[in-house]
Design a protein around this motif. Structure first.
Motif, short mmCIF file in Angstrom:
data_model
loop_
_atom_site.label_atom_id
_atom_site.label_comp_id
_atom_site.label_asym_id
_atom_site.label_seq_id
_atom_site.Cartn_x
_atom_site.Cartn_y
_atom_site.Cartn_z
N TYR A 40 0.84 -1.20 0.00
CA TYR A 40 0.00 0.00 0.00
C TYR A 40 0.87 1.25 0.00
O TYR A 40 1.97 1.26 0.58
N SER A 41 0.37 2.33 -0.60
CA SER A 41 1.14 3.57 -0.70
C SER A 41 1.42 4.18 0.67
O SER A 41 2.43 4.86 0.86
N GLU A 67 2.61 -1.86 -5.39
CA GLU A 67 1.65 -0.79 -5.06
C GLU A 67 1.08 -0.24 -6.37
O GLU A 67 1.81 0.05 -7.32
#
Length: 275
Positions: A40-41, A67
């Protein structure tokens, strides 16, 4: 022997705080062989802590999923986008290597721009491939949904430019574009006989042709994909790769994970491929 993996994206999301420490206990309740780790960012700032935590858990993570904003930046190609995308991609490669992943899944195009400027995505693949080779990782391009053309067309364009390219085939993504029937056709037999498809994402789809409102990752049996036909086809082709289940299993409000639903998906794959 084929391994059946669970995407961590099916387990971890905003409702449970994207708490990756949940994986250690959740794995005890999941009847899978390991994980495909979804980046995830929001985790870049704690990437080293994340890597250390996953190493300490000693989980089997043979596949990592990049991501998704990386593909979005490549597609958009505004000032600074490509530099940022390549830097983030290399960080994904570093994490993949540190947690033991041998395969890296990428959305080569993504976001609202998607494949509107596909020449950018086609060109950047070469740079992504060069980075993964430095890390000793197998790069897999997913048949991500498009808003201009279709994923099979882009796969063919990529293979023409890069004959040794490897793919991950997602059943939901294919069904969204009504392209599941294509994989049974002789025209696309090269995807299997030339060892291009190295991994599978097994998800159901319940909508019609490019029905965006129903672009939801469903468990096996909750949509209309004919998985019996698909699994029989895999047996015929003697598919040797692995599988990942991505069906969203956490409650949108509480974050509680429905492990029973995921276990039914794992069981359906095992029965389908007689593993």
């Amino acid at each position: 022997m084929n391994e059946i993996l669970c995407s961590t994206g099916a387990l971890i999301g905003k409702p449970n705080g994207r708490n990756y420490f949940l994986l250690k206990d959740l794995f005890k309740s999941l009847h899978c062989d390991g994980f495909e780790f979804m980046m995830y960012s929001s985790w870049y700032e704690e990437a080293w802590e994340l890597t250390a935590a996953l190493q300490d858990m000693k989980l089997h993570i043979p596949v990592m999923h990049c991501e998704k904003h990386i593909g979005e930046a490549i597609s958009r190609n505004e000032e600074g986008d490509l530099y940022a995308a390549l830097n983030k991609f290399e960080e994904n490669c570093r994490i993949a290597r540190e947690i033991g992943a041998k395969k890296l899944v990428v959305h080569l195009w993504d976001g609202i721009t998607s494949d509107q400027n596909f020449a950018n995505n086609l060109r950047l693949y070469a740079e992504l491939l060069a980075i993964t080779k430095e890390y000793g990782i197998d790069l897999l391009v997913e048949n991500v949904v498009c808003n201009k053309e279709n994923p099979m067309k882009h796969w063919c364009e990529l293979a023409e430019c890069y004959p040794q390219i490897h793919f991950v085939f997602d059943t939901k993504m294919a069904a969204f574009h009504e392209q599941m029937p294509l994989i049974y056709e002789k025209e696309y037999e090269w995807l299997w006989t030339e060892d291009h498809i190295r991994h599978l994402h097994i998800n159901d789809y319940g909508g019609g042709y490019m029905e965006w409102a129903k672009l939801k990752t469903l468990p096996i049996g909750d949509g209309h994909i004919d998985f019996k036909k698909f699994f029989d086809f895999l047996a015929e082709k003697e598919y040797k790769g692995d599988f990942t289940v991505e069906a969203t299993a956490f409650d949108r409000e509480t974050g509680e994970v429905d492990t029973d639903m995921l276990n039914r998906c794992f069981a359906a794959i095992r029965e389908g491929v007689k593993r």
